[in-house]
Design an enzyme around this catalytic site. Structure first.
Site, PDB file in Angstrom:
ATOM      1  N   GLU A  66       0.795  -1.188   0.173  1.00  0.00           N
ATOM      2  CA  GLU A  66       0.138  -0.274   0.050  1.00  0.00           C
ATOM      3  C   GLU A  66       0.862   0.843   0.330  1.00  0.00           C
ATOM      4  O   GLU A  66       0.198   2.431  -0.424  1.00  0.00           O
ATOM      5  CB  GLU A  66      -0.719   0.023   0.983  1.00  0.00           C
ATOM      6  CG  GLU A  66      -1.732  -0.886   1.352  1.00  0.00           C
ATOM      7  CD  GLU A  66      -2.408  -1.531   0.289  1.00  0.00           C
ATOM      8  OE1 GLU A  66      -2.479  -0.774  -1.140  1.00  0.00           O
ATOM      9  OE2 GLU A  66      -3.231  -2.793  -0.364  1.00  0.00           O
TER      10      GLU A  66
ATOM     11  N   HIS B 175       2.255   1.831  -3.759  1.00  0.00           N
ATOM     12  CA  HIS B 175       1.070   2.403  -4.203  1.00  0.00           C
ATOM     13  C   HIS B 175       1.017   4.205  -4.014  1.00  0.00           C
ATOM     14  O   HIS B 175       0.319   5.119  -4.990  1.00  0.00           O
ATOM     15  CB  HIS B 175      -0.112   2.329  -3.899  1.00  0.00           C
ATOM     16  CG  HIS B 175      -1.180   1.589  -3.717  1.00  0.00           C
ATOM     17  ND1 HIS B 175      -0.327   0.579  -5.996  1.00  0.00           N
ATOM     18  CD2 HIS B 175      -1.139  -0.065  -4.399  1.00  0.00           C
ATOM     19  CE1 HIS B 175      -1.158  -0.218  -6.298  1.00  0.00           C
ATOM     20  NE2 HIS B 175      -2.032  -1.153  -4.876  1.00  0.00           N
TER      21      HIS B 175
ATOM     22  N   GLU C 263      -1.313  -2.530 -10.101  1.00  0.00           N
ATOM     23  CA  GLU C 263      -1.090  -3.706  -9.495  1.00  0.00           C
ATOM     24  C   GLU C 263      -0.412  -4.713  -9.336  1.00  0.00           C
ATOM     25  O   GLU C 263       0.931  -5.096  -8.873  1.00  0.00           O
ATOM     26  CB  GLU C 263      -2.588  -4.374  -9.067  1.00  0.00           C
ATOM     27  CG  GLU C 263      -3.969  -3.591  -8.888  1.00  0.00           C
ATOM     28  CD  GLU C 263      -2.804  -3.618  -7.402  1.00  0.00           C
ATOM     29  OE1 GLU C 263      -2.858  -3.037  -7.046  1.00  0.00           O
ATOM     30  OE2 GLU C 263      -4.546  -2.138  -6.781  1.00  0.00           O
TER      31      GLU C 263
HETATM   32 ZN   LIG Z   1      -2.765  -3.087  -4.685  1.00  0.00          ZN
END
Ligand SMILES: [Zn+2]
Length: 362
Positions: A19, A22, A41
């Protein structure tokens, strides 16, 4: 803390890393549209895998990731829900938060790194984060950064994003003692998947080593005198042959090292070869995989016939690996664990009798 295992801690750390990463791959550079989902992703899974590998044990992490890939993505790709890393159409995007977009998406980025090498890959990533900071990007934008940074044409490689299905590699090795050569014949194919009956050949990085009797790798020099870069062969055609020269004794081929490509590989390695690789391969993933290969062969045979064949080779390979003081206990635990029932069922592929698989494992 009273009940959490080491794996729980590792998973929590990996998710926090994912996370956090990201911030860049997902937020600062976001997706132009949902078809680019694997751009955030797949790429971010690759980055969290690398983080965990650096923090902990790289071989143990790779084994866990490949087990997950085969359990979830290979089965997805073998069934009616098979779809490319970049889907062509969706009704509801939440349906596409899949093992293919995440796990195979990460494998595609990993293959890019294997093909371009450490430095080329880093240059491409740096260019991507500078060039597209604050932008909504596409997979083409991403690939173009690697092409621009390294001068390499990645058009053929881009097919990995569009073509569904798990490719098959059939590899046959043959040693010619008189000529001092080792020949490797490689055939690739991808089975049809829903909506894609015809498949094209992919660019597949096949990392390999030819392991000599003393356990060390032989130099990989092809007939025309070229040295194989970083031990990686590039498979691009349906059928290819490679002839290695200056091979004084029969080597054992260690194929798809580190699981360099997400493929189903079959070869003409014997059980003696697998015992040898389990004991001597310099690639830890393939030491694990050699042991697993022996275990799968036994369990599949046992589940089909109802009687377990002689496990001598597996026991010998396990003994050699267990007595290697240089290996860490977490790695040994992974290598010595028998494949699970679901894994054996996946390898059997059809006419699976769960009772027989259970009995064989027992
Ligand atoms: Zn992700």
């Amino acid at each position: 803390p009273e009940t959490a295992t080491d794996a729980d801690y590792a998973n929590i750390e990996a998710i926090i890393a994912h996370e956090y990463f990201h911030n860049w791959s997902g937020n600062r550079i976001t997706c132009r549209d949902w078809f680019q989902l694997c751009l955030k992703e797949g790429l971010t899974v690759f980055r969290d895998q690398e983080f965990s590998s650096d923090q902990r044990s790289r071989p143990v992490k790779r084994i866990a990731d490949v087990r997950l890939l085969k359990a979830q993505q290979f089965t997805e790709d073998a069934g009616p829900l098979s779809h490319p890393v970049r889907p062509q159409v969706y009704r509801e995007i939440n349906n596409f938060y899949t093992a293919t977009v995440y796990e195979k998406g990460a494998e595609v980025v990993r293959m890019l790194k294997t093909l371009l090498g450490e430095e080329g890959f880093r240059a491409g990533m740096d260019l991507y984060f500078t060039r597209h900071d604050g932008h909504a990007a596409t997979i083409e934008d991403f690939l173009k950064c690697f092409a621009d940074a390294t001068g390499r044409d990645l058009d053929a490689f881009a097919l990995w994003y569009a073509q569904a299905g798990t490719p098959r590699l059939e590899v046959t090795g043959a040693y010619d003692a008189a000529a001092g050569t080792f020949r490797l014949d490689v055939a690739q194919s991808t089975p049809p998947t829903p909506g894609q009956s015809e498949k094209q050949p992919l660019v597949i990085p096949l990392a390999l080593g030819l392991v000599g009797p003393n356990g060390s790798d032989m130099p990989l020099v092809l007939e025309d005198g070229t040295q194989v870069q970083d031990g990686v062969l590039e498979i691009t055609a349906p059928r290819q042959s490679f002839v290695f020269t200056g091979i004084g004794t029969r080597p054992v081929a260690s194929l798809n090292r580190g699981f360099s490509a997400p493929v189903n590989l079959s070869s003409n390695l014997t059980s003696e070869d697998l015992v040898f690789l389990a004991a001597h391969d310099s690639d830890p993933f393939n030491r694990f995989d050699a042991l697993q290969g022996l275990a799968f062969a036994l369990l599949k045979d046992g589940a089909r016939t109802g009687t377990l064949p002689d496990p001598k080779a597996l026991v010998e390979a396990a003994r050699l690996l267990l007595s290697d003081a240089t290996l860490d206990p977490a790695f040994k635990a992974q290598a010595l664990a028998l494949p699970g029932e679901a894994e054996v069922a996946r390898e059997l592929a059809r006419d699976v009798n769960p009772d027989a698989v259970f009995a064989a494992r027992k």
